[in-house]
Write a protein that holds these residues in place. Sequence first.
Motif, mmCIF file in Angstrom:
data_model
loop_
_atom_site.group_PDB
_atom_site.id
_atom_site.type_symbol
_atom_site.label_atom_id
_atom_site.label_comp_id
_atom_site.label_asym_id
_atom_site.label_seq_id
_atom_site.Cartn_x
_atom_site.Cartn_y
_atom_site.Cartn_z
ATOM 1 N N ILE A 72 22.348 8.133 -5.081
ATOM 2 C CA ILE A 72 22.174 7.763 -4.107
ATOM 3 C C ILE A 72 20.738 6.974 -4.200
ATOM 4 O O ILE A 72 19.561 8.151 -4.208
ATOM 5 N N VAL A 73 20.610 5.986 -4.324
ATOM 6 C CA VAL A 73 19.440 5.240 -4.621
ATOM 7 C C VAL A 73 18.920 4.881 -3.269
ATOM 8 O O VAL A 73 19.764 3.684 -3.216
ATOM 9 N N LEU A 74 17.442 4.219 -3.048
ATOM 10 C CA LEU A 74 17.112 2.994 -2.039
ATOM 11 C C LEU A 74 16.126 2.037 -3.076
ATOM 12 O O LEU A 74 15.191 2.812 -4.414
ATOM 13 N N ALA A 75 16.962 1.040 -3.205
ATOM 14 C CA ALA A 75 15.796 0.317 -4.730
ATOM 15 C C ALA A 75 15.468 -1.432 -4.315
ATOM 16 O O ALA A 75 15.113 -1.764 -2.876
ATOM 17 N N MET A 76 13.778 -1.584 -4.053
ATOM 18 C CA MET A 76 13.421 -2.488 -3.874
ATOM 19 C C MET A 76 13.692 -4.138 -5.109
ATOM 20 O O MET A 76 13.472 -3.679 -5.833
ATOM 21 N N GLU A 77 13.598 -4.759 -4.601
ATOM 22 C CA GLU A 77 14.157 -6.443 -5.484
ATOM 23 C C GLU A 77 13.518 -6.946 -4.509
ATOM 24 O O GLU A 77 13.691 -8.120 -4.439
ATOM 25 N N GLY A 78 12.023 -7.089 -6.122
ATOM 26 C CA GLY A 78 11.312 -7.820 -5.588
ATOM 27 C C GLY A 78 10.336 -6.687 -4.807
ATOM 28 O O GLY A 78 10.565 -6.096 -3.578
ATOM 29 N N ARG A 79 9.389 -6.811 -4.707
ATOM 30 C CA ARG A 79 7.469 -6.414 -4.587
ATOM 31 C C ARG A 79 6.573 -7.413 -3.763
ATOM 32 O O ARG A 79 6.632 -8.812 -3.762
ATOM 33 N N PHE A 80 5.483 -6.946 -2.870
ATOM 34 C CA PHE A 80 4.926 -7.714 -2.360
ATOM 35 C C PHE A 80 3.365 -7.719 -2.890
ATOM 36 O O PHE A 80 2.913 -6.833 -4.046
ATOM 37 N N HIS A 81 2.757 -8.782 -3.482
ATOM 38 C CA HIS A 81 1.322 -8.852 -4.105
ATOM 39 C C HIS A 81 0.620 -8.912 -3.340
ATOM 40 O O HIS A 81 0.455 -10.027 -2.694
ATOM 41 N N TYR A 82 -0.966 -8.712 -3.722
ATOM 42 C CA TYR A 82 -1.958 -9.161 -2.736
ATOM 43 C C TYR A 82 -2.634 -10.517 -2.885
ATOM 44 O O TYR A 82 -2.801 -11.255 -2.039
ATOM 45 N N TYR A 83 -1.923 -11.086 -4.158
ATOM 46 C CA TYR A 83 -2.121 -12.723 -4.555
ATOM 47 C C TYR A 83 -1.045 -13.302 -3.732
ATOM 48 O O TYR A 83 -1.793 -14.695 -3.923
ATOM 49 N N GLU A 84 0.422 -12.954 -3.217
ATOM 50 C CA GLU A 84 0.259 -14.043 -2.549
ATOM 51 C C GLU A 84 -0.247 -14.210 -1.391
ATOM 52 O O GLU A 84 0.443 -14.430 -0.445
ATOM 53 N N GLY A 85 -0.919 -13.093 -0.731
ATOM 54 C CA GLY A 85 -2.494 -13.934 0.645
ATOM 55 C C GLY A 85 -1.673 -12.476 1.405
ATOM 56 O O GLY A 85 -2.217 -12.461 2.683
ATOM 57 N N TYR A 86 -0.967 -11.640 0.469
ATOM 58 C CA TYR A 86 -0.912 -10.471 1.895
ATOM 59 C C TYR A 86 -1.614 -9.542 1.700
ATOM 60 O O TYR A 86 -2.514 -9.352 0.777
ATOM 61 N N SER A 87 -2.419 -8.443 3.058
ATOM 62 C CA SER A 87 -3.222 -7.587 2.869
ATOM 63 C C SER A 87 -2.709 -6.353 2.415
ATOM 64 O O SER A 87 -1.401 -6.157 2.436
ATOM 65 N N MET A 88 -3.266 -5.350 1.890
ATOM 66 C CA MET A 88 -2.935 -4.584 0.953
ATOM 67 C C MET A 88 -2.039 -3.372 1.788
ATOM 68 O O MET A 88 -1.827 -2.563 1.299
ATOM 69 N N LYS A 89 -2.399 -3.409 3.201
ATOM 70 C CA LYS A 89 -1.391 -2.300 4.570
ATOM 71 C C LYS A 89 -0.089 -3.503 4.696
ATOM 72 O O LYS A 89 0.954 -2.610 4.293
ATOM 73 N N GLU A 90 0.063 -4.597 3.932
ATOM 74 C CA GLU A 90 1.428 -5.719 4.216
ATOM 75 C C GLU A 90 1.710 -4.652 2.704
ATOM 76 O O GLU A 90 3.451 -4.555 2.813
ATOM 77 N N VAL A 91 1.140 -5.008 1.431
ATOM 78 C CA VAL A 91 1.659 -4.717 0.302
ATOM 79 C C VAL A 91 2.310 -3.766 0.197
ATOM 80 O O VAL A 91 3.425 -3.318 -0.405
ATOM 81 N N THR A 92 1.787 -2.116 0.584
ATOM 82 C CA THR A 92 1.868 -1.029 0.771
ATOM 83 C C THR A 92 3.022 -0.366 1.810
ATOM 84 O O THR A 92 3.701 0.334 1.620
ATOM 85 N N PHE A 93 3.479 -1.827 2.565
ATOM 86 C CA PHE A 93 4.194 -1.468 4.321
ATOM 87 C C PHE A 93 5.610 -0.499 3.400
ATOM 88 O O PHE A 93 5.798 0.223 4.186
ATOM 89 N N PRO A 94 6.300 -1.204 2.577
ATOM 90 C CA PRO A 94 7.223 -0.612 1.974
ATOM 91 C C PRO A 94 7.390 0.806 1.842
ATOM 92 O O PRO A 94 8.446 1.908 2.012
ATOM 93 N N ILE A 95 6.227 0.896 1.202
ATOM 94 C CA ILE A 95 5.970 2.040 0.922
ATOM 95 C C ILE A 95 6.165 3.582 1.825
ATOM 96 O O ILE A 95 6.598 4.767 1.710
ATOM 97 N N ARG A 96 5.251 3.303 3.082
ATOM 98 C CA ARG A 96 4.926 3.966 4.005
ATOM 99 C C ARG A 96 6.788 4.030 4.770
ATOM 100 O O ARG A 96 6.712 5.053 5.222
ATOM 101 N N VAL A 97 7.706 2.830 5.111
ATOM 102 C CA VAL A 97 8.735 2.701 5.738
ATOM 103 C C VAL A 97 9.251 3.870 4.831
ATOM 104 O O VAL A 97 10.334 4.998 5.149
#
Length: 270
Positions: A72-97
Amino acid sequence: MLQKIQETAAWIKARTTLRPTTAIVLGSGLGRLAEEIDVKDSFPYADIPNFPVSTVEGHSGRLIFGYLGQKIVLAMEGRFHYYEGYSMKEVTFPIRVMYELGIKNLFVSNAAGGTNPDFEIGDLMLITDHINFQPEHPLRGKNFPTGSRFPDMSEAYDRAFLDLARTIAREKGIRTVEGVYLSDSGPTYETPAEYRMYRTLGADAVGMSTVPEIIVARHCGIRCFGVSIITDLGVEGKIVTVSHEEVQRAAEAVQPLMAEIFREMVARID
Ligand code: HPA
């Protein structure tokens, strides 16, 4: 923030019965592995409460729960980048989840420019270490209870995972190289002078992602493994114009090999 993380994790847990311990982050144009997953549940990022929404072409933006082989795996298809305008908290939010969901192992992939003169386009680089050249630190601010205020980074990339990847690559006759991944904000690719600077600083490859996620994962005690696909070369004499399309095309060609290593690693870990 913690409340949002828990809220998101609870929302996901209520919608899938699968409880993976390994997560895979698929970078730019590296979604092919997702096709090998027997998907049981998937959630577009736009539907997940508190999740940022991906904006870049080639990132379809889904959280997938399913079986890769028997695992069983969880996969993130696509990630969030700082250059898109997200803060680093947003970029790494999925990891916290992911941490809240019980993830213990994290595999990441990215496309990167090679600064090591021995590299070739299409090489698979096992990431042995990284240099954080991002303008904002993902752990800046109040410390989360998952880890220390001053987290150790002496083994950001798990040595046992690296050994396993080497063994699998050898068994399957897959050529790999190894090196240090440097992450900067982008969205510009590097000038020749910047590639030279990064090489001088100790980078073998440069990209715009991964390091923030690894830092947060390590802060959560998650074991990490990363692969860069070398899509272009920032090596004097070999520098040509780079476009997102070319990066995606170069990444496309090597995806099956990367998928093979990930699939086999997932099969062999607990
Ligand atoms: N630089 C930064 N990011 C990249 C590159 C590069 O040369 N190639 C793919 N992603």
